[in-house]
Write a protein that holds these residues in place. Structure first.
Motif, mmCIF file in Angstrom:
data_model
loop_
_atom_site.group_PDB
_atom_site.id
_atom_site.type_symbol
_atom_site.label_atom_id
_atom_site.label_comp_id
_atom_site.label_asym_id
_atom_site.label_seq_id
_atom_site.Cartn_x
_atom_site.Cartn_y
_atom_site.Cartn_z
ATOM 1 N N THR A 1 0.857 -1.182 0.000
ATOM 2 C CA THR A 1 0.000 0.000 0.000
ATOM 3 C C THR A 1 0.896 1.236 0.000
ATOM 4 O OG1 THR A 1 -1.587 -1.247 1.337
ATOM 5 C CG2 THR A 1 -1.870 1.153 1.245
ATOM 6 N N PRO A 2 0.918 2.005 -1.099
ATOM 7 C CA PRO A 2 1.818 3.162 -1.168
ATOM 8 C C PRO A 2 1.584 4.197 -0.065
ATOM 9 C CG PRO A 2 0.965 2.643 -3.341
ATOM 10 C CD PRO A 2 0.224 1.786 -2.364
ATOM 11 N N ALA A 3 0.352 4.371 0.360
ATOM 12 C CA ALA A 3 0.069 5.353 1.409
ATOM 13 C C ALA A 3 0.777 4.987 2.707
ATOM 14 C CB ALA A 3 -1.443 5.459 1.646
ATOM 15 N N TYR A 4 1.119 3.718 2.881
ATOM 16 C CA TYR A 4 1.836 3.260 4.065
ATOM 17 C C TYR A 4 3.331 3.116 3.780
ATOM 18 C CZ TYR A 4 3.055 0.490 8.157
ATOM 19 O OH TYR A 4 3.630 0.049 9.321
ATOM 20 N N SER A 5 3.658 2.495 2.654
ATOM 21 C CA SER A 5 5.060 2.136 2.398
ATOM 22 C C SER A 5 5.945 3.344 2.092
ATOM 23 C CB SER A 5 5.155 1.109 1.274
ATOM 24 O OG SER A 5 4.589 1.616 0.084
ATOM 25 N N VAL A 6 5.424 4.365 1.407
ATOM 26 C CA VAL A 6 6.260 5.531 1.081
ATOM 27 C C VAL A 6 6.653 6.292 2.353
ATOM 28 C CG1 VAL A 6 6.318 7.742 -0.138
ATOM 29 C CG2 VAL A 6 5.454 5.703 -1.305
ATOM 30 N N PRO A 7 5.686 6.655 3.242
ATOM 31 C CA PRO A 7 6.119 7.312 4.487
ATOM 32 C C PRO A 7 7.010 6.426 5.354
ATOM 33 C CG PRO A 7 3.757 7.582 4.187
ATOM 34 C CD PRO A 7 4.234 6.634 3.134
ATOM 35 N N LEU A 8 6.749 5.116 5.346
ATOM 36 C CA LEU A 8 7.591 4.203 6.114
ATOM 37 C C LEU A 8 9.019 4.206 5.576
ATOM 38 C CD1 LEU A 8 7.852 2.045 8.330
ATOM 39 C CD2 LEU A 8 7.286 0.345 6.571
ATOM 40 N N LEU A 9 9.168 4.208 4.272
ATOM 41 C CA LEU A 9 10.500 4.239 3.663
ATOM 42 C C LEU A 9 11.235 5.536 4.024
ATOM 43 C CD1 LEU A 9 12.554 2.869 1.790
ATOM 44 C CD2 LEU A 9 11.439 4.037 -0.116
ATOM 45 N N ILE A 10 10.529 6.662 3.988
ATOM 46 C CA ILE A 10 11.137 7.938 4.378
ATOM 47 C C ILE A 10 11.535 7.903 5.856
ATOM 48 C CG2 ILE A 10 10.697 10.408 4.678
ATOM 49 C CD1 ILE A 10 8.862 10.183 2.175
ATOM 50 N N ASN A 11 10.656 7.342 6.688
ATOM 51 C CA ASN A 11 10.926 7.232 8.120
ATOM 52 C C ASN A 11 12.169 6.375 8.372
ATOM 53 O OD1 ASN A 11 10.614 6.081 10.924
ATOM 54 N ND2 ASN A 11 8.879 7.496 10.901
ATOM 55 N N LEU A 12 12.263 5.266 7.689
ATOM 56 C CA LEU A 12 13.426 4.386 7.862
ATOM 57 C C LEU A 12 14.702 5.031 7.319
ATOM 58 C CD1 LEU A 12 11.817 0.943 6.993
ATOM 59 C CD2 LEU A 12 12.422 1.832 9.254
ATOM 60 N N THR A 13 14.576 5.826 6.273
ATOM 61 C CA THR A 13 15.723 6.572 5.765
ATOM 62 C C THR A 13 16.232 7.538 6.830
ATOM 63 O OG1 THR A 13 14.879 6.382 3.516
ATOM 64 C CG2 THR A 13 16.510 8.102 3.915
ATOM 65 N N GLY A 14 15.300 8.150 7.571
ATOM 66 C CA GLY A 14 15.691 9.012 8.687
ATOM 67 C C GLY A 14 16.491 8.251 9.729
ATOM 68 N N SER A 15 16.139 6.993 9.941
ATOM 69 C CA SER A 15 16.888 6.179 10.899
ATOM 70 C C SER A 15 18.316 5.930 10.419
ATOM 71 C CB SER A 15 16.165 4.848 11.137
ATOM 72 O OG SER A 15 14.913 5.078 11.726
ATOM 73 N N VAL A 16 18.486 5.742 9.126
ATOM 74 C CA VAL A 16 19.836 5.570 8.570
ATOM 75 C C VAL A 16 20.622 6.863 8.739
ATOM 76 C CG1 VAL A 16 21.163 5.166 6.453
ATOM 77 C CG2 VAL A 16 19.147 3.764 6.961
ATOM 78 N N TRP A 17 19.986 8.009 8.445
ATOM 79 C CA TRP A 17 20.662 9.301 8.642
ATOM 80 C C TRP A 17 21.063 9.475 10.101
ATOM 81 C CZ3 TRP A 17 16.248 12.416 5.918
ATOM 82 C CH2 TRP A 17 16.340 12.256 4.548
ATOM 83 N N PHE A 18 20.160 9.096 11.007
ATOM 84 C CA PHE A 18 20.449 9.214 12.436
ATOM 85 C C PHE A 18 21.667 8.373 12.803
ATOM 86 C CE2 PHE A 18 19.926 7.615 16.793
ATOM 87 C CZ PHE A 18 19.949 8.814 17.484
ATOM 88 N N PHE A 19 21.730 7.158 12.299
ATOM 89 C CA PHE A 19 22.866 6.285 12.568
ATOM 90 C C PHE A 19 24.165 6.937 12.106
ATOM 91 C CE2 PHE A 19 25.763 2.926 11.097
ATOM 92 C CZ PHE A 19 25.970 2.268 12.291
#
Length: 162
Positions: A86-104
């Motif tokens: 579901t793009p409405a879920y997966s796109v924000p989730l992907l952005i959120n997880l990208t933030g976790s990589v940036w945080f690391f």
């Protein structure tokens, strides 16, 4: 010094770090209301489909039987797969997880005593703004005051380290 050897680069300035902290907070906080809304919509769509599943009493076997565990594991697997499709879920989730990589990456390059409070505080600020944008929630005076105090706290943390 050898002319072919590159000169050592200066570490990024405070502005670059602060911008990085803000981007992580944005990726974590602003996407959260979008993920929540998509999950609620997904669950609402699928509630009618689950009404055909018989209750535990009607099925008979123990809840811990291997067939029940396998059935639940397969059900959870397909729910996760369908949710991620579901793009409405997966796109924000992907952005959120990208933030976790940036945080690391930030944790490895900057002080932990600045990275964690700033990113978590900005995530809170962006979550409030995201709820306002996505769900139309009114931001109360007390929340505005709290957000202002959070920004003041971030400024104090940054000032104390410079």
């Amino acid at each position: 010094m050898d002319p072919d050897t590159p000169a050592p680069s200066a570490p990024p300035g405070a502005f670059n770090y602060l911008l990085s902290f803000l981007l992580v907070g944005l990726a974590w906080g602003f996407t959260t209301p979008f993920i929540r809304r998509a999950a609620v919509d997904f669950n609402a769509r699928n509630e009618g489909k689950q009404g055909d599943i018989p209750s535990a009493e009607a099925r008979g076997p123990s809840l811990l039987s291997p067939s029940w565990i396998k059935e639940k594991a397969v059900s959870v697997f397909w729910t996760v797969v369908n949710l991620l499709r579901t793009p409405a879920y997966s796109v924000p989730l992907l952005i959120n997880l990208t933030g976790s990589v940036w945080f690391f990456l930030l944790v490895g390059k900057h002080e932990l005593s600045l990275t964690v409070p700033i990113t978590n505080s900005t995530a809170f600020l962006f979550t409030v703004l995201g709820e306002w944008y996505v769900e139309g929630k009114v931001i109360s005076k007390e929340t505005w005051l709290g957000m202002t105090l959070v920004l003041g706290g971030i400024a104090l943390c940054v000032h104390s380290k410079t």
